[in-house]
Scaffold this motif. Structure first.
Motif, PDB file in Angstrom:
ATOM      1  N   ILE A 299      -9.520   0.093   2.038  1.00 54.72           N
ATOM      2  CA  ILE A 299      -8.220  -0.278   2.620  1.00 54.72           C
ATOM      3  C   ILE A 299      -7.798   0.736   3.684  1.00 54.72           C
ATOM      4  O   ILE A 299      -6.618   1.018   3.856  1.00 54.72           O
ATOM      5  N   ALA A 300      -8.786   1.262   4.420  1.00 57.82           N
ATOM      6  CA  ALA A 300      -8.479   2.291   5.419  1.00 57.82           C
ATOM      7  C   ALA A 300      -7.508   1.793   6.478  1.00 57.82           C
ATOM      8  O   ALA A 300      -6.687   2.557   6.988  1.00 57.82           O
ATOM      9  N   GLY A 301      -7.568   0.509   6.822  1.00 59.18           N
ATOM     10  CA  GLY A 301      -6.690  -0.038   7.841  1.00 59.18           C
ATOM     11  C   GLY A 301      -5.226  -0.081   7.431  1.00 59.18           C
ATOM     12  O   GLY A 301      -4.356  -0.285   8.279  1.00 59.18           O
TER      13      GLY A 301
ATOM     14  N   PRO B 115       4.400  -1.536   5.593  1.00 60.02           N
ATOM     15  CA  PRO B 115       4.843  -2.209   4.367  1.00 60.02           C
ATOM     16  C   PRO B 115       3.738  -2.498   3.354  1.00 60.02           C
ATOM     17  O   PRO B 115       4.034  -2.714   2.176  1.00 60.02           O
ATOM     18  N   PHE B 116       2.477  -2.529   3.806  1.00 60.72           N
ATOM     19  CA  PHE B 116       1.398  -2.940   2.916  1.00 60.72           C
ATOM     20  C   PHE B 116       0.685  -1.772   2.232  1.00 60.72           C
ATOM     21  O   PHE B 116       0.074  -1.944   1.182  1.00 60.72           O
ATOM     22  N   GLY B 117       0.749  -0.579   2.842  1.00 51.56           N
ATOM     23  CA  GLY B 117       0.036   0.561   2.272  1.00 51.56           C
ATOM     24  C   GLY B 117       0.482   0.927   0.867  1.00 51.56           C
ATOM     25  O   GLY B 117      -0.356   1.061  -0.048  1.00 51.56           O
ATOM     26  N   PRO B 118       1.780   1.103   0.617  1.00 53.93           N
ATOM     27  CA  PRO B 118       2.210   1.481  -0.736  1.00 53.93           C
ATOM     28  C   PRO B 118       1.875   0.450  -1.806  1.00 53.93           C
ATOM     29  O   PRO B 118       1.445   0.812  -2.905  1.00 53.93           O
ATOM     30  N   VAL B 119       2.041  -0.852  -1.503  1.00 53.14           N
ATOM     31  CA  VAL B 119       1.740  -1.861  -2.527  1.00 53.14           C
ATOM     32  C   VAL B 119       0.244  -1.904  -2.813  1.00 53.14           C
ATOM     33  O   VAL B 119      -0.181  -2.138  -3.955  1.00 53.14           O
ATOM     34  N   ALA B 120      -0.589  -1.649  -1.782  1.00 56.86           N
ATOM     35  CA  ALA B 120      -2.036  -1.612  -1.992  1.00 56.86           C
ATOM     36  C   ALA B 120      -2.432  -0.413  -2.840  1.00 56.86           C
ATOM     37  O   ALA B 120      -3.272  -0.522  -3.737  1.00 56.86           O
ATOM     38  N   LEU B 121      -1.830   0.745  -2.562  1.00 55.21           N
ATOM     39  CA  LEU B 121      -2.129   1.934  -3.370  1.00 55.21           C
ATOM     40  C   LEU B 121      -1.754   1.710  -4.827  1.00 55.21           C
ATOM     41  O   LEU B 121      -2.538   2.041  -5.735  1.00 55.21           O
ATOM     42  N   ILE B 122      -0.585   1.147  -5.079  1.00 56.44           N
ATOM     43  CA  ILE B 122      -0.141   0.917  -6.456  1.00 56.44           C
ATOM     44  C   ILE B 122      -1.092  -0.041  -7.178  1.00 56.44           C
ATOM     45  O   ILE B 122      -1.483   0.195  -8.332  1.00 56.44           O
TER      46      ILE B 122
ATOM     47  N   ILE C 289      -5.510  -5.838  -5.394  1.00 57.62           N
ATOM     48  CA  ILE C 289      -4.998  -5.381  -4.104  1.00 57.62           C
ATOM     49  C   ILE C 289      -4.716  -6.575  -3.198  1.00 57.62           C
ATOM     50  O   ILE C 289      -3.664  -6.657  -2.551  1.00 57.62           O
ATOM     51  N   GLN C 290      -5.649  -7.518  -3.153  1.00 56.16           N
ATOM     52  CA  GLN C 290      -5.434  -8.725  -2.345  1.00 56.16           C
ATOM     53  C   GLN C 290      -4.171  -9.462  -2.791  1.00 56.16           C
ATOM     54  O   GLN C 290      -3.369  -9.902  -1.962  1.00 56.16           O
ATOM     55  N   ALA C 291      -3.993  -9.579  -4.102  1.00 55.07           N
ATOM     56  CA  ALA C 291      -2.828 -10.303  -4.621  1.00 55.07           C
ATOM     57  C   ALA C 291      -1.524  -9.586  -4.266  1.00 55.07           C
ATOM     58  O   ALA C 291      -0.523 -10.224  -3.889  1.00 55.07           O
ATOM     59  N   ALA C 292      -1.528  -8.262  -4.352  1.00 58.24           N
ATOM     60  CA  ALA C 292      -0.319  -7.491  -4.045  1.00 58.24           C
ATOM     61  C   ALA C 292       0.052  -7.622  -2.567  1.00 58.24           C
ATOM     62  O   ALA C 292       1.240  -7.743  -2.215  1.00 58.24           O
TER      63      ALA C 292
END
Length: 394
Positions: free
Chosen positions: A240-242, A273-280, A43-46
């Motif tokens: 990743i609630a934030g 922009p960050f929510g979808p990449v974190a979920l994936i 997640i951090q990397a994404a």
């Protein structure tokens, strides 16, 4: 262990609700449901990769997002979700609000199992509905002790002609129950008998302790699927609630149309922009991380129980089946929940939630304590609480 959950991450001074809400420099916050662990490496990397792009405009949610959700729940929970059933929004609480708005009219009643997550109360009332509580029963058996549903009371309240929705917390916050297949089936049988729709908040679904199994309400039976709307998110489980990303899973096309309309009415239809990449990254690459996290949380819970047994005998820690939120009976202290929480904050500089946040009557005599932190921090908090108790007794 592959991942370092013992690392002490400095969160104070980062605009963090959990740590910066208090002005005290040495407060240990064990209150809000937010973990002190770094997110999974994938997640951090994404997020880093997305940030390096440098442009953060309005976000399109692509098919890889839906594929990640569908794949995760199929392989981990045996739940077959169809692409068209998924509606995204900015969080499970906004999702709860829009579903209540879509499926009720003001003046109707929404049933909950009390004590219950405090936002259940506000979301119901904010949409002009009445909270109807069916209080859980603490039952002691020869083989196990746990909270159980008062089925007679539950059915009586479902039978009320003004009750149109049952809002379920699965796993249950704050009691830590993970509902069994038999319980979920019985809930739905009663609800369908009386024309009550089930809305299941499953935000804690990946946080399950050894010996227990989470079942998505909609995966229990076809009848459950047809009579339910599911709310879920990787936010609690992957910390990743934030990033404010959640999903509403609704098989019923007409309900889904109304919910989609309510999402737009409430203006919670755009993700960052960050929510979808974190979920994936969470659902496609972080399964080993969540498995290891659960083992670490279980060890934290056992450490809590051992400490309470040896040094805080007035505490009765309830069994934890899911979530990272310990529900602790403190009636033996002779203090109210609020008074005891205030005492801990003042004397021990440890912040916990009074049980009355989750039901003024059903939560009295309890505190809720967040164990999702490095073990050294948890033990320091417990030692401070014990010291404050000894100070009072001297």
């Amino acid at each position: 262990m592959k991942y370092d959950f013992d690392e002490l991450v400095e969160r104070r001074g980062t605009g963090c609700v959990k740590w910066d809400e208090s002005s005290s420099d040495d407060m240990i916050p064990l209150w809000v449901a937010d973990m002190d662990f770094k997110a999974a490496p994938a997640i951090q990397a994404a997020i880093r990769k997305r940030a390096e792009h440098g442009v953060f405009g309005y976000t399109h949610v692509g098919e890889d997002y839906y594929a990640a959700v569908i794949s995760w729940f199929r392989r981990r929970h045996g739940w077959a979700i169809r692409r068209e059933e998924i509606l995204y929004t900015t969080g499970v609480v906004p999702a709860m609000s829009v579903v209540i708005k879509a499926l009720t009219v003001p003046g109707e009643k929404v049933l909950i199992l009390s004590p219950d997550y405090n936002c259940f109360f506000s979301s119901i009332r904010n949409n002009g509905c009445e909270v109807l509580e069916s209080c859980l029963l603490w039952l002691c058996h020869h083989t196990e002790n746990r909270f159980e549903i008062d089925w007679e009371d539950f059915e009586t309240k479902c039978a009320d002609e003004r009750t149109t929705v049952f809002l379920l917390c699965n796993p249950h916050n704050p009691t830590g129950r993970v509902w069994t297949k038999a319980e979920l089936l019985h809930m739905n049988d009663i609800c369908m008998k009386h024309g009550v729709k089930v809305v299941s908040d499953e935000i804690h679904c990946e946080l399950v302790m050894p010996g227990h199994k989470f079942l998505p309400f909609a995966a229990v039976s076809e009848q459950c699927r047809q009579n339910s709307v599911i709310l879920n998110s990787p936010s609690k489980s992957f910390n990743i609630a934030g990033l404010q990303t959640a999903n509403i899973i609704c098989p019923q096309a007409e309900w889904r149309r109304r919910i989609d309309r309510a999402i737009n009415i409430n203006e919670v239809c755009d993700l960052n922009p960050f929510g979808p990449v974190a979920l994936i990254a969470a659902y496609n690459e972080s399964e080993a991380w969540i498995d290891e996290l659960n083992l670490y949380l279980w060890d934290n819970y056992q450490a809590l129980c051992q400490f309470a047994e040896e040094k805080l005998p007035e505490w009765h820690v309830r069994p934890l089946e899911g979530t990272y939120l310990a529900w602790i009976d403190i009636t033996a202290t002779g203090m109210t929940s609020q008074a005891y929480a205030d005492h801990i904050m003042k004397e021990a500089h440890v912040w916990v939630n009074p049980g009355t946040m989750y039901g003024p009557q059903s939560g009295e005599g309890y505190i809720r304590l967040n164990i999702a932190c490095p073990r050294s921090r948890l033990m320091e908090a417990l030692e401070r609480i014990e010291a404050s108790c000894h100070k009072d007794n001297n």
